[in-house]
Design a protein around this motif. Structure first.
Motif, PDB file in Angstrom:
ATOM      1  N   UNK A 189       3.894   5.593  -5.549  1.00  0.00           N
ATOM      2  CA  UNK A 189       3.858   5.616  -7.011  1.00  0.00           C
ATOM      3  C   UNK A 189       2.794   6.551  -7.539  1.00  0.00           C
ATOM      4  N   UNK A 190       1.631   6.560  -6.884  1.00  0.00           N
ATOM      5  CA  UNK A 190       0.551   7.457  -7.306  1.00  0.00           C
ATOM      6  C   UNK A 190       0.949   8.916  -7.118  1.00  0.00           C
ATOM      7  N   UNK A 191       1.568   9.223  -6.012  1.00  0.00           N
ATOM      8  CA  UNK A 191       1.989  10.606  -5.746  1.00  0.00           C
ATOM      9  C   UNK A 191       3.048  11.048  -6.752  1.00  0.00           C
TER      10      UNK A 191
ATOM     11  N   UNK B 253       0.833  -1.199   0.000  1.00  0.00           N
ATOM     12  CA  UNK B 253       0.000   0.000   0.000  1.00  0.00           C
ATOM     13  C   UNK B 253       0.870   1.252   0.000  1.00  0.00           C
ATOM     14  N   UNK B 254       1.951   1.197   0.761  1.00  0.00           N
ATOM     15  CA  UNK B 254       2.871   2.338   0.808  1.00  0.00           C
ATOM     16  C   UNK B 254       3.535   2.562  -0.551  1.00  0.00           C
ATOM     17  N   UNK B 255       3.903   1.496  -1.229  1.00  0.00           N
ATOM     18  CA  UNK B 255       4.515   1.603  -2.561  1.00  0.00           C
ATOM     19  C   UNK B 255       3.516   2.143  -3.577  1.00  0.00           C
TER      20      UNK B 255
ATOM     21  N   UNK C  18       4.510  14.071 -11.707  1.00  0.00           N
ATOM     22  CA  UNK C  18       5.059  14.053 -13.063  1.00  0.00           C
ATOM     23  C   UNK C  18       4.048  14.586 -14.079  1.00  0.00           C
ATOM     24  N   UNK C  19       2.788  14.245 -13.902  1.00  0.00           N
ATOM     25  CA  UNK C  19       1.761  14.711 -14.836  1.00  0.00           C
ATOM     26  C   UNK C  19       1.607  16.228 -14.749  1.00  0.00           C
TER      27      UNK C  19
END
Length: 63
Positions: free
Chosen positions: A9-11, A3-5, A16-17
């Motif tokens: 990754x989402x953040x 969940x932390x990964x 980046x977007x």
């Protein structure tokens, strides 16, 4: 741990977007030109042939 990964990754993807969508403001007096490659080690900038600097010439071709 996964969940932390996923959250990390989402953040990072969100950052980046937003960075990719940011359009840099140019001052009104800025000049725009055209750039294209020619026979190595020269490039064409606004129709004029220019030679590349020594630092750029020594870069490996795989990069």
């Amino acid at each position: 741990m996964s969940l932390k990964r996923c959250l990390t990754g989402f953040i990072l993807a969100a950052i980046a977007i937003t960075a990719a969508a940011f359009e840099r403001p140019f001052p009104p007096q800025a000049k725009r030109g055209s750039f294209s490659s020619a026979e190595y080690p020269t490039v064409v900038i606004d129709g004029q042939l220019r030679k590349l600097s020594m630092g750029l010439k020594s870069a490996p071709s795989t990069t």
